[in-house]
Design a protein around this motif. Structure first.
Motif, PDB file in Angstrom:
ATOM      1  N   ILE A   1       0.681  -1.290   0.012  1.00  0.00           N
ATOM      2  CA  ILE A   1      -0.009  -0.068  -0.043  1.00  0.00           C
ATOM      3  C   ILE A   1       0.990   1.314   0.087  1.00  0.00           C
ATOM      4  O   ILE A   1       0.583   2.291  -0.911  1.00  0.00           O
ATOM      5  N   LEU A   2       1.944   1.011   0.735  1.00  0.00           N
ATOM      6  CA  LEU A   2       2.576   2.517   1.010  1.00  0.00           C
ATOM      7  C   LEU A   2       3.341   2.510  -0.527  1.00  0.00           C
ATOM      8  O   LEU A   2       3.758   3.659  -0.731  1.00  0.00           O
ATOM      9  N   GLN A   3       3.913   1.354  -1.080  1.00  0.00           N
ATOM     10  CA  GLN A   3       4.672   1.721  -2.461  1.00  0.00           C
ATOM     11  C   GLN A   3       3.914   1.987  -3.289  1.00  0.00           C
ATOM     12  O   GLN A   3       4.117   3.006  -4.323  1.00  0.00           O
ATOM     13  N   PHE A   4       2.491   1.524  -3.536  1.00  0.00           N
ATOM     14  CA  PHE A   4       1.505   2.094  -4.371  1.00  0.00           C
ATOM     15  C   PHE A   4       1.279   3.690  -4.135  1.00  0.00           C
ATOM     16  O   PHE A   4       1.172   4.513  -4.998  1.00  0.00           O
ATOM     17  N   ALA A   5       1.172   4.119  -2.926  1.00  0.00           N
ATOM     18  CA  ALA A   5       1.041   5.563  -2.561  1.00  0.00           C
ATOM     19  C   ALA A   5       2.271   6.478  -2.988  1.00  0.00           C
ATOM     20  O   ALA A   5       1.930   7.379  -3.727  1.00  0.00           O
ATOM     21  N   ASP A   6       3.514   5.749  -2.986  1.00  0.00           N
ATOM     22  CA  ASP A   6       4.495   6.606  -3.647  1.00  0.00           C
ATOM     23  C   ASP A   6       4.724   6.558  -5.006  1.00  0.00           C
ATOM     24  O   ASP A   6       4.885   7.715  -5.692  1.00  0.00           O
ATOM     25  N   VAL A   7       4.067   5.458  -5.697  1.00  0.00           N
ATOM     26  CA  VAL A   7       3.988   5.609  -7.288  1.00  0.00           C
ATOM     27  C   VAL A   7       2.877   6.437  -7.823  1.00  0.00           C
ATOM     28  O   VAL A   7       3.113   7.161  -8.684  1.00  0.00           O
ATOM     29  N   PHE A   8       2.028   6.291  -6.972  1.00  0.00           N
ATOM     30  CA  PHE A   8       0.718   7.251  -7.281  1.00  0.00           C
ATOM     31  C   PHE A   8       1.017   8.789  -7.070  1.00  0.00           C
ATOM     32  O   PHE A   8       0.829   9.529  -7.967  1.00  0.00           O
ATOM     33  N   LEU A   9       1.817   8.982  -5.989  1.00  0.00           N
ATOM     34  CA  LEU A   9       2.304  10.432  -5.853  1.00  0.00           C
ATOM     35  C   LEU A   9       3.313  10.935  -6.922  1.00  0.00           C
ATOM     36  O   LEU A   9       3.109  12.072  -7.470  1.00  0.00           O
ATOM     37  N   ILE A  10       4.102  10.229  -7.088  1.00  0.00           N
ATOM     38  CA  ILE A  10       5.292  10.585  -8.423  1.00  0.00           C
ATOM     39  C   ILE A  10       4.489  10.838  -9.665  1.00  0.00           C
ATOM     40  O   ILE A  10       4.689  11.641 -10.403  1.00  0.00           O
ATOM     41  N   ALA A  11       3.597   9.699 -10.147  1.00  0.00           N
ATOM     42  CA  ALA A  11       3.047   9.615 -11.305  1.00  0.00           C
ATOM     43  C   ALA A  11       1.779  10.808 -11.473  1.00  0.00           C
ATOM     44  O   ALA A  11       1.844  11.731 -12.315  1.00  0.00           O
ATOM     45  N   LYS A  12       1.197  11.191 -10.343  1.00  0.00           N
ATOM     46  CA  LYS A  12       0.279  12.408 -10.432  1.00  0.00           C
ATOM     47  C   LYS A  12       1.153  13.726 -10.369  1.00  0.00           C
ATOM     48  O   LYS A  12       0.610  14.600 -11.174  1.00  0.00           O
ATOM     49  N   ARG A  13       2.220  13.811  -9.747  1.00  0.00           N
ATOM     50  CA  ARG A  13       3.057  15.084  -9.695  1.00  0.00           C
ATOM     51  C   ARG A  13       3.526  15.251 -11.027  1.00  0.00           C
ATOM     52  O   ARG A  13       3.925  16.433 -11.429  1.00  0.00           O
ATOM     53  N   ASN A  14       3.929  14.089 -11.674  1.00  0.00           N
ATOM     54  CA  ASN A  14       4.748  14.291 -12.850  1.00  0.00           C
ATOM     55  C   ASN A  14       4.081  14.103 -14.182  1.00  0.00           C
ATOM     56  O   ASN A  14       4.653  14.161 -15.436  1.00  0.00           O
ATOM     57  N   GLY A  15       2.601  14.060 -13.944  1.00  0.00           N
ATOM     58  CA  GLY A  15       1.786  14.002 -15.353  1.00  0.00           C
ATOM     59  C   GLY A  15       1.853  12.697 -15.960  1.00  0.00           C
ATOM     60  O   GLY A  15       1.804  12.411 -17.129  1.00  0.00           O
ATOM     61  N   GLY A  16       2.292  11.522 -15.136  1.00  0.00           N
ATOM     62  CA  GLY A  16       2.047  10.263 -15.754  1.00  0.00           C
ATOM     63  C   GLY A  16       0.944   9.570 -16.334  1.00  0.00           C
ATOM     64  O   GLY A  16      -0.159  10.314 -15.960  1.00  0.00           O
ATOM     65  N   ASN A  17       0.884   8.659 -17.165  1.00  0.00           N
ATOM     66  CA  ASN A  17      -0.286   8.067 -17.730  1.00  0.00           C
ATOM     67  C   ASN A  17      -0.973   7.005 -16.517  1.00  0.00           C
ATOM     68  O   ASN A  17      -0.530   6.105 -16.258  1.00  0.00           O
ATOM     69  N   MET A  18      -1.757   7.750 -15.718  1.00  0.00           N
ATOM     70  CA  MET A  18      -2.509   7.140 -14.602  1.00  0.00           C
ATOM     71  C   MET A  18      -3.031   5.891 -15.067  1.00  0.00           C
ATOM     72  O   MET A  18      -3.038   4.966 -14.292  1.00  0.00           O
TER      73      MET A  18
END
Length: 259
Positions: A153-170
């Motif tokens: 869950i924490l790793q997912f939160a990390d990935v989600f945060l980085i992707a959201k902030r950097n405009g990744g393909n969610m």
């Protein structure tokens, strides 16, 4: 920004899944269990009710260990439920929902799957309320990850945060993350199936010494009398008890695999 988010998440509201608190029923059940264990040890190793006073420190240790076991079991359940959340969010994203609305829809899916009183529904409800009050989704999710003490869950939160902030393909990221978590859960389940027989053997071996003492005491009355109510016998039985406890702890470590 990252340090501030982590600090806020660490002191956020919600359940800390690393800490388990007994409800009234559990407190009664496990208190009786602890007293029974102390009584059994006092009888089989010392044949004295006064030994219960000497063994009294075992009681809080037993309750502490039981809380740790229940907390771990709760985290495992939460991790399994979270896998379905990620799959639901990924499917909702593919259906055209925004990320925020995908989380809202995931709550409905989990309510049907696990019930509104499940831990995952409570967490999703907390996230929904936060979104309704204009809270940042990344902060809410990271808060959940910190409190859960579940690496996935924490790793997912990390990935989600980085992707959201950097405009990744969610959509793609969520889909890949869902597949990764699902594969990991399948591997974990296979490991637990392989270990299930060994865990049962371990539980049986833990009680066999007591059955042996009981059997000999019944069939050969007085056989163990020399080991009770005298200093040398008490010392010998104390050493035997320490050996038994050491063997018990080692056996638990053998059948426990961190996944």
């Amino acid at each position: 920004m990252w340090k501030n988010l982590k600090a806020q998440a660490s002191f956020g509201k919600g359940i800390d899944y690393g800490v388990y608190i007994f409800n009234k029923k559990e407190w009664i059940v496990y208190s009786i269990s602890g007293i029974t264990i102390i009584g059994a040890i006092a009888y089989f190793f010392y044949r004295s009710i006064f030994a219960c006073l000497f063994l009294a420190p075992v009681f809080p240790l037993f309750l502490k260990r039981k809380k740790k076991e229940l907390a771990e079991k709760r985290r495992q359940e939460l991790n399994m439920q979270f896998k379905d959340v990620v799959l639901s969010i990924s499917a909702n994203q593919k259906a055209g929902y925004s990320v925020e609305n995908a989380f809202r829809e995931a709550y409905r899916d989990m309510a049907m799957l696990y019930g509104r009183e499940s831990h995952i529904c409570r967490e999703l409800s907390y996230i929904r309320k936060g979104l309704d009050n204009n809270a940042v989704l990344e902060k809410l999710l990271y808060n959940f990850g910190v409190r859960s003490h579940v690496p996935d869950i924490l790793q997912f939160a990390d990935v989600f945060l980085i992707a959201k902030r950097n405009g990744g393909n969610m959509t793609a990221i969520l889909s890949e993350t869902a597949e990764t978590i699902e594969e990991k859960m399948l591997v974990d389940k296979e490991i637990q199936v392989l270990l299930s027989s060994k865990k049962m053997e371990q539980k049986i071996m833990n009680v066999i010494p007591f059955f042996i003492i009981f059997y000999i005491s019944v069939t050969s009355k007085g056989f163990f009398d020399v080991l009770y109510h005298n200093p040398i016998g008490i010392l010998i039985m104390t050493v035997c008890l320490l050996v038994y406890l050491t063997a018990y702890l080692i056996s638990e470590k053998i059948v426990k695999i961190e996944t």
